[in-house]
Design an enzyme around this catalytic site. Structure first.
Site, PDB file in Angstrom:
ATOM      1  N   SER A 126       0.840  -1.199   0.000  1.00  0.00           N
ATOM      2  CA  SER A 126       0.000   0.000   0.000  1.00  0.00           C
ATOM      3  C   SER A 126       0.872   1.245   0.000  1.00  0.00           C
ATOM      4  CB  SER A 126      -0.866  -0.027   1.258  1.00  0.00           C
ATOM      5  OG  SER A 126      -1.444   1.235   1.488  1.00  0.00           O
ATOM      6  N   TYR A 152      -2.619  -1.278  10.978  1.00  0.00           N
ATOM      7  CA  TYR A 152      -2.801  -1.797   9.621  1.00  0.00           C
ATOM      8  C   TYR A 152      -1.609  -1.395   8.750  1.00  0.00           C
ATOM      9  CZ  TYR A 152      -4.069  -1.841   4.721  1.00  0.00           C
ATOM     10  OH  TYR A 152      -4.023  -2.023   3.362  1.00  0.00           O
ATOM     11  N   LYS A 156       1.705  -3.647   6.628  1.00  0.00           N
ATOM     12  CA  LYS A 156       2.238  -3.575   5.256  1.00  0.00           C
ATOM     13  C   LYS A 156       3.726  -3.221   5.290  1.00  0.00           C
ATOM     14  CE  LYS A 156      -1.589  -4.686   3.421  1.00  0.00           C
ATOM     15  NZ  LYS A 156      -1.731  -6.058   2.938  1.00  0.00           N
TER      16      LYS A 156
HETATM   17  P1  NAD Z   1     -11.003  -7.507   1.201  1.00  0.00           P
HETATM   18  O1  NAD Z   1     -11.236  -7.540   2.655  1.00  0.00           O
HETATM   19  O2  NAD Z   1     -12.154  -7.206   0.307  1.00  0.00           O
HETATM   20  O3  NAD Z   1     -10.369  -8.877   0.722  1.00  0.00           O
HETATM   21  C1  NAD Z   1      -9.538  -9.659   1.553  1.00  0.00           C
HETATM   22  C2  NAD Z   1     -10.051 -11.089   1.480  1.00  0.00           C
HETATM   23  O4  NAD Z   1      -9.201 -11.926   2.265  1.00  0.00           O
HETATM   24  C3  NAD Z   1     -11.471 -11.241   2.018  1.00  0.00           C
HETATM   25  O5  NAD Z   1     -12.243 -11.931   1.080  1.00  0.00           O
HETATM   26  C4  NAD Z   1     -11.293 -12.052   3.298  1.00  0.00           C
HETATM   27  O6  NAD Z   1     -12.384 -12.905   3.546  1.00  0.00           O
HETATM   28  C5  NAD Z   1     -10.013 -12.810   3.015  1.00  0.00           C
HETATM   29  N1  NAD Z   1      -9.225 -13.187   4.197  1.00  0.00           N
HETATM   30  C6  NAD Z   1      -8.739 -12.360   5.153  1.00  0.00           C
HETATM   31  N2  NAD Z   1      -8.042 -13.074   6.042  1.00  0.00           N
HETATM   32  C7  NAD Z   1      -8.085 -14.369   5.639  1.00  0.00           C
HETATM   33  C8  NAD Z   1      -7.547 -15.583   6.145  1.00  0.00           C
HETATM   34  N3  NAD Z   1      -6.793 -15.619   7.247  1.00  0.00           N
HETATM   35  N4  NAD Z   1      -7.783 -16.737   5.466  1.00  0.00           N
HETATM   36  C9  NAD Z   1      -8.529 -16.731   4.342  1.00  0.00           C
HETATM   37  N5  NAD Z   1      -9.070 -15.615   3.820  1.00  0.00           N
HETATM   38  C10 NAD Z   1      -8.845 -14.446   4.465  1.00  0.00           C
HETATM   39  O7  NAD Z   1      -9.810  -6.472   0.941  1.00  0.00           O
HETATM   40  P2  NAD Z   1      -9.310  -5.822  -0.429  1.00  0.00           P
HETATM   41  O8  NAD Z   1      -9.723  -4.409  -0.447  1.00  0.00           O
HETATM   42  O9  NAD Z   1      -9.621  -6.704  -1.559  1.00  0.00           O
HETATM   43  O10 NAD Z   1      -7.744  -5.818  -0.165  1.00  0.00           O
HETATM   44  C11 NAD Z   1      -6.912  -6.885  -0.593  1.00  0.00           C
HETATM   45  C12 NAD Z   1      -5.501  -6.636  -0.134  1.00  0.00           C
HETATM   46  O11 NAD Z   1      -5.054  -5.384  -0.643  1.00  0.00           O
HETATM   47  C13 NAD Z   1      -5.337  -6.572   1.377  1.00  0.00           C
HETATM   48  O12 NAD Z   1      -4.108  -7.166   1.702  1.00  0.00           O
HETATM   49  C14 NAD Z   1      -5.293  -5.086   1.654  1.00  0.00           C
HETATM   50  O13 NAD Z   1      -4.591  -4.784   2.817  1.00  0.00           O
HETATM   51  C15 NAD Z   1      -4.555  -4.589   0.422  1.00  0.00           C
HETATM   52  N6  NAD Z   1      -4.833  -3.173   0.136  1.00  0.00           N
HETATM   53  C16 NAD Z   1      -6.126  -2.758   0.004  1.00  0.00           C
HETATM   54  C17 NAD Z   1      -6.398  -1.428  -0.234  1.00  0.00           C
HETATM   55  C18 NAD Z   1      -7.824  -0.945  -0.357  1.00  0.00           C
HETATM   56  O14 NAD Z   1      -8.058   0.262  -0.277  1.00  0.00           O
HETATM   57  N7  NAD Z   1      -8.806  -1.794  -0.569  1.00  0.00           N
HETATM   58  C19 NAD Z   1      -5.340  -0.502  -0.375  1.00  0.00           C
HETATM   59  C20 NAD Z   1      -4.028  -0.967  -0.252  1.00  0.00           C
HETATM   60  C21 NAD Z   1      -3.790  -2.311   0.006  1.00  0.00           C
HETATM   61  C1  UD1 Z   2      -7.093   5.133   4.027  1.00  0.00           C
HETATM   62  C2  UD1 Z   2      -6.039   4.782   5.042  1.00  0.00           C
HETATM   63  C3  UD1 Z   2      -4.891   4.080   4.343  1.00  0.00           C
HETATM   64  C4  UD1 Z   2      -5.400   2.871   3.569  1.00  0.00           C
HETATM   65  C5  UD1 Z   2      -6.467   3.348   2.577  1.00  0.00           C
HETATM   66  C6  UD1 Z   2      -7.056   2.223   1.781  1.00  0.00           C
HETATM   67  C7  UD1 Z   2      -6.243   6.494   6.808  1.00  0.00           C
HETATM   68  C8  UD1 Z   2      -5.567   7.642   7.458  1.00  0.00           C
HETATM   69  N1  UD1 Z   2      -5.590   5.968   5.746  1.00  0.00           N
HETATM   70  O1  UD1 Z   2      -6.491   5.988   3.107  1.00  0.00           O
HETATM   71  O2  UD1 Z   2      -3.931   3.658   5.289  1.00  0.00           O
HETATM   72  O3  UD1 Z   2      -4.355   2.245   2.859  1.00  0.00           O
HETATM   73  O4  UD1 Z   2      -7.503   3.988   3.320  1.00  0.00           O
HETATM   74  O5  UD1 Z   2      -8.029   1.520   2.499  1.00  0.00           O
HETATM   75  O6  UD1 Z   2      -7.303   6.071   7.206  1.00  0.00           O
HETATM   76  N2  UD1 Z   2     -12.867  11.277   3.208  1.00  0.00           N
HETATM   77  C9  UD1 Z   2     -13.853  12.202   3.512  1.00  0.00           C
HETATM   78  N3  UD1 Z   2     -15.023  11.745   4.023  1.00  0.00           N
HETATM   79  C10 UD1 Z   2     -15.263  10.419   4.242  1.00  0.00           C
HETATM   80  C11 UD1 Z   2     -14.251   9.485   3.906  1.00  0.00           C
HETATM   81  C12 UD1 Z   2     -13.060   9.954   3.405  1.00  0.00           C
HETATM   82  O7  UD1 Z   2     -13.672  13.397   3.334  1.00  0.00           O
HETATM   83  O8  UD1 Z   2     -16.343  10.073   4.726  1.00  0.00           O
HETATM   84  C13 UD1 Z   2     -11.614  11.776   2.648  1.00  0.00           C
HETATM   85  C14 UD1 Z   2     -10.406  11.485   3.523  1.00  0.00           C
HETATM   86  O9  UD1 Z   2     -10.205  12.493   4.446  1.00  0.00           O
HETATM   87  C15 UD1 Z   2      -9.303  11.412   2.457  1.00  0.00           C
HETATM   88  C16 UD1 Z   2     -10.010  10.885   1.199  1.00  0.00           C
HETATM   89  O10 UD1 Z   2     -11.392  11.108   1.418  1.00  0.00           O
HETATM   90  O11 UD1 Z   2      -8.842  12.695   2.191  1.00  0.00           O
HETATM   91  C17 UD1 Z   2      -9.770   9.410   0.969  1.00  0.00           C
HETATM   92  O12 UD1 Z   2     -10.054   8.717   2.179  1.00  0.00           O
HETATM   93  P1  UD1 Z   2     -10.043   7.125   2.283  1.00  0.00           P
HETATM   94  O13 UD1 Z   2     -10.903   6.564   1.209  1.00  0.00           O
HETATM   95  O14 UD1 Z   2     -10.340   6.757   3.690  1.00  0.00           O
HETATM   96  O15 UD1 Z   2      -8.554   6.730   1.897  1.00  0.00           O
HETATM   97  P2  UD1 Z   2      -7.156   7.214   2.521  1.00  0.00           P
HETATM   98  O16 UD1 Z   2      -7.319   8.223   3.561  1.00  0.00           O
HETATM   99  O17 UD1 Z   2      -6.284   7.587   1.381  1.00  0.00           O
END
Ligand code: NAD
Ligand code: UD1
Length: 339
Positions: A126, A152, A156
């Protein structure tokens, strides 16, 4: 012969979109998920999109016996490791759950890959590893990492360190850490998308839930930041583009003969403010959105976006979809969920 790719967390938001991209590109994904944060609706969606039954094994990736059985059965070419917890606020309240699942899961997967001689690994990292970037807001992979602001984020940060140490000791491994910026949107079919559990923390799910009436009002967290319109700036990447980046990463690893470890930013290269997201949503959907300015959210990064040129140079990947595509697809998905 089928080209099996193990996709941990493949029933989740990014994982399910990646499963689609893998199939479209000739791979056979093997989904490992215990559905702790996934909804079975996604499996119906996958079936409808793929016109085929996806391979799914239900189990906990922290369980070594579970991984033994999968790696033995499929001898996968690569592992894409999504499975982890991802809610920032929850991680502050329940840090041990985050360290347990995200770190143990990673360690277990890497351990089993070594045992079964699987060399190719793609890790969901991330942009949180950059923390609040000092100076330049466009970050390259060389930009100094900063300490994250949540357990969290640390999972990462430490996850990347664990991978580095394991690679140092096992130089035959081929590893890519994909540093995602802000994944948004849904599949264009609106048959798969994101399932925020409870009240969403992320911006776009909150926008669509407000628009449909599940939330009363969207609060913009701070409008007095040193940015052109006073709201925070992020790099919002469409989840289908992000999914394709995983396929390109696997293709790249398969081509390489010797070990490697690369960190690669996956973003659009463009910063978009919170207000610009709201404007794009209202303009594209024509829906009236109830929103207000509110106080800053603690721990928010002011401005960050990707320099994504390494992804293009190394993987031949760049984003193709826009914010307009993302808000439209997210809205279609929200409407589909409410049917
Ligand atoms: P998500 O929660 O939708 O998907 C994760 C999946 O993993 C889920 O289906 C959950 O059931 C499964 N899971 C979790 N722990 C498990 C375990 N121990 N055994 C088996 N299954 C398990 O999340 P996502 O948004 O798809 O994110 C996927 C990856 O990307 C994660 O590692 C997350 O940290 C990373 N990531 C996500 C974002 C984001 O904004 N969504 C941003 C940066 C990184
Ligand atoms: C957040 C996490 C980041 C994580 C990412 C993906 C924090 C500080 N950071 O990032 O670690 O990797 O999610 O899941 O939580 N916002 C509003 N109103 C809302 C929601 C969000 O104004 O109701 C704004 C936030 O202030 C930000 C932007 O929208 O400026 C994006 O927010 P968000 O979607 O939560 O993502 P990140 O903050 O980038």
């Amino acid at each position: 012969m089928a080209k099996y790719i193990v996709v941990t967390g493949g029933a989740g938001y990014i994982g399910s979109h990646t499963v689609v991209s893998l199939v479209e590109n000739g791979y056979t994904p093997v989904i490992l998920d215990d559905f702790r944060n996934a909804n079975r609706v996604v499996i119906d969606g996958l079936k409808a999109i793929l016109q085929a039954e996806p391979i799914i094994h239900e189990g906990d990736i922290c369980d070594p016996n579970f991984l033994d059985s999968i790696f033995e059965k499929y001898e996968p070419l690569s592992v894409i490791h999504f499975a982890a917890y991802k809610a920032v606020g929850e991680s502050v309240a329940e840090p041990l759950n985050y360290y347990q699942n995200n770190i143990s899961g990673l360690v277990n997967v890497l351990q089993k890959m070594l045992e079964f001689n699987i060399s190719n690994f793609v890790f969901s990292s991330s942009c949180t590893v950059y923390g609040e970037p000092k100076g330049q807001k466009e970050v390259t992979e060389e930009t100094e990492k900063n300490l994250p602001n949540s357990p969290y984020g640390y999972t990462k940060w430490i996850g990347e360190q664990i991978i580095q140490d394991v690679y140092n000791a096992n130089k035959h491994l081929k590893v890519i850490n994909l540093r995602y910026f802000n994944p948004v949107g849904a599949h264009k079919s609106a048959l798969i998308g994101e399932f925020p559990i409870g009240r969403p923390n992320n911006l776009l799910p909150f926008v669509t839930q407000t628009a449909i009436g599940k939330q009363e009002i969207l609060t913009v967290f701070g409008n007095d930041y040193p940015t052109p319109d006073g709201t925070c700036i992020r790099d919002y990447i469409h989840v289908s583009d992000l999914a394709n980046a995983h396929v390109k990463a696997v293709d790249f690893l398969m081509e390489k003969k010797s070990g490697l470890l690369e960190n690669i930013n996956i973003g659009t290269g463009k910063g978009t403010s919170v207000k610009e997201i709201i404007q794009a949503f209202v303009k594209e959907t024509g829906v009236v959105l109830n929103w207000q300015n509110g106080p800053r959210r603690e721990g928010d990064v002011v401005e960050i976006y990707a320099n994504a040129s390494k992804a293009e140079k190394l993987l031949g990947w760049k984003s193709e979809l826009t914010i307009v595509d993302a808000v439209r697809d997210a809205w279609n998905w929200e409407q589909y969920l409410s049917k």
